[in-house]
Design an enzyme around this catalytic site. Structure first.
Site, short mmCIF file in Angstrom:
data_model
loop_
_atom_site.label_atom_id
_atom_site.label_comp_id
_atom_site.label_asym_id
_atom_site.label_seq_id
_atom_site.Cartn_x
_atom_site.Cartn_y
_atom_site.Cartn_z
N ASP A 233 0.88 -1.15 0.00
CA ASP A 233 0.00 0.00 0.00
C ASP A 233 0.93 1.21 0.00
OD1 ASP A 233 -2.04 1.80 0.01
OD2 ASP A 233 -3.12 0.91 1.68
C1 BGC Z 1 -4.91 3.48 -0.03
C2 BGC Z 1 -5.00 2.48 -1.17
C3 BGC Z 1 -4.75 3.18 -2.47
C4 BGC Z 1 -3.41 3.87 -2.42
C5 BGC Z 1 -3.07 4.63 -3.67
C6 BGC Z 1 -3.63 4.30 -0.09
O1 BGC Z 1 -3.69 5.35 0.83
O2 BGC Z 1 -4.98 2.80 1.20
O3 BGC Z 1 -6.26 1.88 -1.18
O4 BGC Z 1 -4.82 2.26 -3.52
O5 BGC Z 1 -3.41 4.81 -1.35
O6 BGC Z 1 -3.86 5.75 -3.81
#
Ligand code: BGC
Length: 771
Positions: A233
């Site tokens: 993530d």
């Molecule tokens: C989120 C993810 C997301 C990623 C990219 C993170 O803060 O938890 O779900 O895909 O950011 O935007």
């Protein structure tokens, strides 16, 4: 070009630095290129229910600077459709849009379990039930990847709150993980092979998930056979070398190559075997080949920007229509007549709330409003009167707006009130504090109810809310967050253009205190204890928990369905056989409709505490008035199994199971029984084997009885049936073998090993020592 690209050959040509460089992003949204070998960069972007591609380059994050894309209903709404084929259609549409934007991987679906209705991201997630979440995820991924665009099943794993999401250590036992928090990921990996799985921010059992070898390698890759890669993530990496060794191949976003250098240095210093880096790069190149192959298929055809915006909008409207759940419909107040004078009250009728905040926020291609759709529908036949009723920016009631809405409602044949949660309630990054909607929305329902008995409420919210006003509304539609066509879809259902067929993918509790994790959510600053174990959602309410406001699986229709002729194709089976269950469902009403037929399995008697029943099958079936269809389900061993903690394996315990079929978790119409013969638990017996277990074991039972008699002889006599004898016998059953030796001379120390050899099959029963 997966078949054409010689992955091993490319790997062999890469220098150590180049290999390390491929393990992190070029910037926020793209991967690195290796120009010398013709390796290009490609984009990964959000998100689950629409393509949020940043218009500017990816050096900084600009959440609201996205190219327009179709905003489908968010995960909660899509799940309420219980429609596998529809999820696949939406997945394919997302794939076409992603391809039009040259996106290689679209970061979704988001499939974490809704542990508490307070989790700020529940609007993105599917369900409280792992079977439902897994089935829907599988079809989302198949649709998306069928277009040559990779999915990212996220957030793996146990990321069930936003509070402290980067710091919190989830304390959950393995059975809880295996039965509740992991199965949706297991299903999607085993049955749809998402090109990527996104590891979550949190810690699990004291280890960052990004460094969790058991989770990322042993379970995901080795046990489930994931062939794709793990992407972090965004910002989830703690120690890059440890994370690579644990199975995290791609770090996102990149930060100028600093962690790439750490990897290269670790290899040079012998702290990270080069073979581990090579294995990671092989997966990275495999994903690259898949992305390039998808790209080579050519862009989608259609008017506008390369996909058919009109067709995708129509799909978004159909999906939103199917996601609406008719919670209540007293006296058949819905559908509304397509004539007369109808009041549409509440600012949401003109300014819909249709998606949540954070990384999934899509810039829609267009936006339907309920008011506009109703005006069009009733043109020439009736009139729609609008009043805002509340100020979207304020939670307190505005008396003037209430008075205006009340006056409008009084002069109409019926009123529809649009309420729910405003943007400030639901987003990535924070959780809700309570289940209430703004006071001004409640006041609007109350004010209108005083003057208009024909009152229907349309809710816009991504997760359950309290409904103290429920008694004042004749009908309630749960619209979830319906995406860009949600407003028009609500009108389709209100006026019967679409017969509602959504079912709740989660329990609606009466109050937050009624939810299982209440005392353990969101935990303290650094730790959250999943003390409720497997009793999440309906599993908690079924286990003697409080009555829900609306149960899991609930949803009404404008027609009625009967269930008949439940058949189980066998009365007895072994755990390796499958059971075919069939049931005939008939539309007994006046209009065509769809019913979600749900199948639950109950273990009649188990040696461990199990949920009262668990969802193990569902089918959505479309029926014309008077039509009937036979629905079939196939149940394999996992439908009957629980996670055996001692054996660390799925286990089916011999016994009778009840198969329940019906229209919701609390509207079960038919049931049947099957006896399943399971394999005895594979277990290693040790010194802590109790006398009770020896007494029950077929090989040692008779021998253990002799041992017990001798034990009592050494202690003196107790008159049978006296309290003292009962106590002594009970205490003996609890004694582990090692203590039998210590407390009485009934067994000699050297005999313990012999008994264990017999139990573990290393010696014949005749080897049991004389007692
Ligand atoms: C989120 C993810 C997301 C990623 C990219 C993170 O803060 O938890 O779900 O895909 O950011 O935007």
């Amino acid at each position: 070009m997966e078949g054409e690209m010689d992955i091993r050959g490319v790997l062999a040509q890469l220098t150590l630095e180049e290999k390390a460089s491929l393990c992190s992003g070029r910037n926020f949204w793209s991967t690195k290129a290796v120009a010398r070998l013709g390796i290009e960069s490609y984009v990964l972007t959000d998100g689950p229910h629409g393509v949020r591609k940043q218009a500017t380059d990816g050096e900084v994050v600009e959440l609201h600077d996205a190219v327009p894309a179709t905003c489908f209903p968010t995960g909660a709404g899509l799940a309420a459709t219980w429609n596998r084929a529809l999820l696949e259609e939406v997945g394919a549409a997302l794939g076409r849009e992603a391809r039009a934007e040259q996106v290689g991987v679209l970061l979704g679906p988001a499939i974490n379990i809704k542990r508490s209705p307070l989790c700020g991201r529940n609007f993105e997630y599917f369900s409280e039930d792992p079977y439902l979440a897994g089935e829907l995820a599988k079809h989302h991924v198949r649709g998306l990847q069928g277009q040559g665009v990779g999915a990212s099943a996220k957030h793996f794993a146990a990321n069930n709150q936003e509070r402290n999401r980067m710091l919190v250590d989830v304390v959950a036992d393995e059975r809880t993980l295996r039965e509740i928090y992991l199965p949706a990921f297991e299903t999607v990996v085993r049955e749809a092979q998402p090109w990527t799985v996104m590891c979550s921010y949190n810690l699990l059992g004291g280890t960052y998930v990004s460094e969790h070898r058991w989770l990322l390698t042993e379970v995901l890759k080795e046990e489930w056979g994931h062939t794709g890669l793990v992407v972090s993530d965004w910002g989830a990496v703690n120690d890059r070398v440890a994370s690579l060794a644990a199975g995290l191949e791609l770090e996102m976003p990149g930060h100028g190559g600093s962690t790439d250098r750490e990897l290269a240095e670790a290899v040079r210093a012998g702290r990270l075997p080069e073979a581990v880096l090579d294995a990671a790069v092989e997966r990275i190149l495999t994903l690259y080949a898949r992305v390039m192959e998808g790209r080579a298929r050519g862009g989608p055809r259609g008017p506008g920007r390369g996909f058919d915006e009109g067709a995708h909008h129509a799909l978004a409207r159909r999906a939103a229509g199917e996601s609406i759940v008719l919670l209540k419909n007293e006296g058949g107040v819905l559908p509304l007549p397509r004539a007369g004078k109808i009041a549409f009250l509440g600012a949401f009728a003109r300014q819909p709330r249709y998606q949540g905040g954070g990384s999934s926020h899509v810039r829609p291609t267009r936006l339907d409003t309920a008011h506009e759709a109703a005006v069009q529908l009733l043109a020439g036949r009736g009139e729609v009167v609008y009043a805002p009723g509340y100020d979207l920016a304020r939670a307190e009631p505005a008396p003037a707006l209430l008075a205006e809405a009340r006056a409008a409602a009084a002069g109409c044949d019926a009123a529809v009130v649009f309420i729910g949660l405003t943007d400030v309630f639901e987003s990535e990054g924070f959780d809700r504090k309570h289940l209430r909607i703004p006071e001004s929305h409640v006041a609007l329902v109350e004010a209108v109810a005083e003057v208009q008995p024909r009152l229907a409420v349309v809710l816009s919210n991504g997760s359950p809310v309290e409904m103290p006003w429920l008694g004042k509304a004749r009908a309630v539609l749960e619209g979830y967050l319906g995406g860009q066509a949600g407003g028009a879809a609500a009108v389709d259902v209100l006026f019967g253009e679409v017969n509602p067929s959504g079912k709740l993918p989660e329990t609606f509790p009466r109050r937050i205190e009624d939810t299982a994790p209440h005392r353990n959510f969101p935990g303290d600053e650094r730790r959250v204890f999943y003390g409720e174990g497997v009793f999440v959602g309906y599993r908690h309410h079924d286990a003697g928990g409080p009555e829900p406001l609306f149960p899991f699986g609930h949803g009404l229709s404008y027609t009625s369905f009967t269930y008949a002729d439940l058949r189980l194709d066998r009365a007895r089976m072994t755990e390796d056989e499958t059971l075919i269950v069939s049931v005939t469902v008939k539309n007994t009403g006046q209009v065509a409709g769809q019913e979600v037929v749900q199948l639950y399995v109950k273990d009649d008697a188990a040696s461990v505490v199990r949920p009262e029943k668990e969802l193990k099958g569902f089918e959505k079936v479309a029926l014309a008035p008077g039509e009937e269809k036979t629905v079939r389900f196939t149940l394999g061993r996992r439908a009957f199994a629980f996670w055996d903690v001692a054996a660390r394996a799925w286990r089916v315990e011999s016994g009778t199971f009840t198969v329940l079929v019906g229209a919701s978790s609390r509207d079960l119409r038919l049931s049947g029984k099957v006896h399943v013969e399971g394999r005895p638990a594979a277990r290693t017996w040790d010194q802590n084997t109790s006398v009770g277990e020896l007494l029950e074991h077929p090989v040692t039972g008779a021998w253990a009885q002799r041992l017990a008699r001798k034990y009592f002889e050494t202690l003196g006599q107790y008159a049978p049936g006296t309290a003292e004898a009962v106590m002594m016998e009970a205490m003996l059953r609890e004694l582990p073998l090692r203590n039998v030796v210590r407390l009485a001379r009934a067994l000699r120390p050297e005999h313990v090993a012999v008994v264990l050899d017999v139990l573990n099959g290393r010696a014949p029963p005749s080897a049991l020592p004389e007692v």
